[in-house]
Motif scaffolding. Structure first.
Motif, mmCIF file in Angstrom:
data_model
loop_
_atom_site.group_PDB
_atom_site.id
_atom_site.type_symbol
_atom_site.label_atom_id
_atom_site.label_comp_id
_atom_site.label_asym_id
_atom_site.label_seq_id
_atom_site.Cartn_x
_atom_site.Cartn_y
_atom_site.Cartn_z
ATOM 1 N N TYR A 27 2.631 -7.341 9.764
ATOM 2 C CA TYR A 27 2.698 -7.205 8.334
ATOM 3 C C TYR A 27 3.841 -6.652 8.005
ATOM 4 O O TYR A 27 4.071 -5.444 8.248
ATOM 5 C CB TYR A 27 1.474 -6.816 7.611
ATOM 6 C CG TYR A 27 1.506 -7.089 6.284
ATOM 7 C CD1 TYR A 27 0.611 -8.086 5.696
ATOM 8 C CD2 TYR A 27 2.155 -6.068 5.330
ATOM 9 C CE1 TYR A 27 0.640 -8.388 4.442
ATOM 10 C CE2 TYR A 27 2.277 -6.408 3.948
ATOM 11 C CZ TYR A 27 1.309 -7.399 3.425
ATOM 12 O OH TYR A 27 1.400 -7.601 2.155
ATOM 13 N N CYS A 29 6.132 -5.639 4.529
ATOM 14 C CA CYS A 29 5.988 -5.560 3.277
ATOM 15 C C CYS A 29 7.362 -6.419 2.657
ATOM 16 O O CYS A 29 8.429 -6.012 2.917
ATOM 17 C CB CYS A 29 6.238 -4.370 2.474
ATOM 18 S SG CYS A 29 4.628 -3.264 2.766
ATOM 19 N N CYS A 217 -0.935 -5.323 -0.989
ATOM 20 C CA CYS A 217 -0.648 -5.673 0.564
ATOM 21 C C CYS A 217 -1.938 -5.451 1.543
ATOM 22 O O CYS A 217 -2.148 -6.004 2.212
ATOM 23 C CB CYS A 217 0.425 -4.656 0.891
ATOM 24 S SG CYS A 217 2.002 -4.995 0.333
ATOM 25 N N HIS A 247 3.315 4.153 -0.531
ATOM 26 C CA HIS A 247 2.805 2.615 -0.267
ATOM 27 C C HIS A 247 2.082 2.588 0.786
ATOM 28 O O HIS A 247 0.804 2.325 0.917
ATOM 29 C CB HIS A 247 3.956 1.769 -0.724
ATOM 30 C CG HIS A 247 3.444 0.424 -0.583
ATOM 31 N ND1 HIS A 247 2.730 -0.136 -1.332
ATOM 32 C CD2 HIS A 247 3.899 -0.806 0.307
ATOM 33 C CE1 HIS A 247 2.480 -1.308 -1.085
ATOM 34 N NE2 HIS A 247 3.321 -1.658 -0.217
ATOM 35 N N GLU A 251 -1.859 2.102 1.161
ATOM 36 C CA GLU A 251 -2.480 1.127 1.837
ATOM 37 C C GLU A 251 -3.647 1.473 2.954
ATOM 38 O O GLU A 251 -4.723 0.824 3.201
ATOM 39 C CB GLU A 251 -1.439 0.262 2.763
ATOM 40 C CG GLU A 251 -0.742 -0.652 1.734
ATOM 41 C CD GLU A 251 0.383 -1.739 2.644
ATOM 42 O OE1 GLU A 251 -0.137 -1.807 3.904
ATOM 43 O OE2 GLU A 251 1.472 -1.632 2.114
#
Ligand SMILES: [Zn+2]
Length: 509
Positions: A27, A29, A217, A247, A251
């Motif tokens: 993943y 961002c 996310c 961030h 998450e």
């Protein structure tokens, strides 16, 4: 030797092994599409592209997710400023991002979710966090994550937890904040008049509002992981170093509190900043450079990739005009060499070239396995070019092994100057780079009287464009191209490594 990666979580270089043998989930961002992504953003996307390509070249089946942040503080503010709806404002920058991404030869992700398409998943996640006591409704009508309920909070960014507890009764409702302001963060923001004005508000059991940036996310990653792989832990999560806090820290808290797993991602990989002429890129310095600025200046995408890969992803990189001019030249030399090498290809590999190719394969492979050491891989490419040029000067011709070794490393790095590549009828990797320039002028049928090689180049070109169309989920266009190819007698095949192949359909006699 296998891949070793620096994991921000442990602050150590670790042996990489995916959760499921042979499959890797990543993943990354993606951009916040309130404006054009700048070249610093693209430095991050390029290092992630290198990581993905190297995993694929190493035989892994990679599932790559890159989101588009289309609702957050910045997109809403930008839409308001322009007097547009959120959707109207962000759509143009989503398209621009894809153009820049393709120009820079960055492979499109397998899934490119937009935050606004996953609002129900976000609401579910927040609802579950509230029910389990990790989140609460504040007196301002917004929902917050209680960091005191999640003891592992701060692990990724190495926050001092004692200091944290003192301020933990406070809350923070903006998407971006400093480490000193670490406290309960927002999951769902109560709708304000300005959100409603641009169409950025949704109904939820805990009140009308819109998601905070961090929850987006977590929700998209978990939803797509479950759908595609049936798991709720990522192998790799990547981004720029500026995303470590808050961030990625946030998450982790949201995702792990929700799944009950100890980890959200097993490897956290972060790329360093890019400066412009010694200064941090910022509005204040007026030195924001976008990918399209470079494109308009006639810079070759191969040169941009080369420039980025000449510095290790964990070191700061300074973009200067001189540096760019030098890589522009070097990238052209590589492009000319590629043409020379492939055009000279003969039936067998002579010892000198074969040895040089073996060295390239082993040196570049070891370098990339060593925490993605692209500068060393690039150095091996230039060493090979010099050795091979000397062999070609003395009349030797490379064989298929030598040429395919070249195509293998160029398929990972993508640093040669374009313009040469469509002349290479045998190279599927080489041909796949060529994109937009020829797109609108390329004939839809092979020119009359063209040689077999020219016809194959023609077919390859369309096969590559079909793959792009598929990547962009433009299936009608992909089908149309398949039709064009069929009527000219070609069958197109997608290889597992992401390259394409064209095969002449045997004519019925
Ligand atoms: Zn993110």
């Amino acid at each position: 030797m296998s891949l070793r990666l620096y994991n921000t979580l442990s602050r150590q270089v670790e042996e990489f092994a995916p959760l499921q043998p042979g499959r890797v989930s990543i993943y990354t961002c993606g951009p916040t599409i309130y404006n054009y992504a700048h070249i610093g953003n693209f430095r991050t996307f390029l290092f992630e592209d290198l990581l993905r390509r190297w995993l694929e070249a190493s035989g892994y089946d990679v599932f790559h997710i890159m989101n588009l942040t289309d609702v957050d503080d910045r997109t809403i503010a930008a839409a308001r400023e322009k007097g547009l709806s959120l959707r109207q404002h962000v759509d143009q920058f989503a398209t621009a991002f894809e153009e820049d991404r393709d120009w820079l030869r960055i492979l499109p992700a397998d899934e490119q979710p937009r935050a606004t398409e996953y609002i129900p998943a976000m609401i579910c996640l927040i609802d579950a966090l509230m029910q389990r006591g990790f989140a609460y409704l504040g007196d301002d009508g917004s929902v917050y994550f209680s960091i005191a309920k999640f003891p592992a909070y701060g692990r990724l960014s190495r926050l001092d937890l004692r200091e944290l507890k003192a301020g933990a009764s406070e809350r923070v409702s903006s998407d971006e904040y400093a480490k000193e302001d670490a406290r309960d963060f927002v999951l769902w923001k109560a709708a304000r008049a300005e959100d409603e004005a641009v169409g950025a508000a949704w109904d939820a059991p805990f009140g009308r509002g819109r998601p905070g940036w961090h929850i987006e996310c977590s929700a998209m990653a978990l939803e797509l992981l479950r759908q595609h792989l049936g798991v709720d832990v990522l192998d790799i999560h990547a981004g720029g170093v500026d995303l470590i806090f808050p961030h990625h820290e946030d998450e982790i808290a949201q995702s792990c509190a929700y799944t009950g797993k100890e980890q959200f991602a097993r490897y956290w990989v972060h790329g360093e900043f890019l400066n412009i002429r010694g200064e941090k890129m910022s509005k204040r310095f007026g030195n924001i450079t976008t990918a399209r600025d470079l494109r308009q200046d006639g810079v070759d995408p191969g040169a941009v990739r080369l420039l980025m890969f000449q510095t290790h992803y964990r070191q700061k990189l300074d973009l200067t005009d001189e540096g760019l001019a030098a890589t522009q030249k070097a990238s052209s030399r590589l492009g000319e060499f590629q043409k020379r090498l492939t055009e000279a290809m003969g039936a067998a590999d002579p010892p000198r070239l074969s040895q040089a190719a073996n060295r390239l394969r082993s040196d570049a492979g070891m370098a990339l396995n060593d925490d993605l050491n692209a500068p060393r891989a690039v150095a091996a490419v230039f060493t090979f070019m010099n050795e091979a040029n000397a062999a070609l000067d003395s009349g030797e011709r490379p064989g298929p092994e030598t040429v395919s070794t070249w195509q293998w490393i160029e398929g990972v790095l993508g640093v040669t100057s374009r313009g040469m590549v469509l002349n290479v009828p045998t190279g599927t990797e080489a041909g796949r780079w060529n994109q937009a320039e020829t797109a609108n002028v390329y004939p839809e049928a092979p020119p009359d009287g063209s040689s077999e090689e020219q016809q194959k180049a023609w077919a390859l070109h369309w096969a590559l464009r079909r793959r792009q169309a598929k990547g962009a989920r433009d299936y009608p266009e992909a089908d149309r191209i398949r039709g064009l190819l069929r009527s000219a007698g070609w069958e197109v095949r997608d290889a597992k490594d992401g390259s394409v192949e064209v095969v002449l359909i045997p004519r019925a006699s």
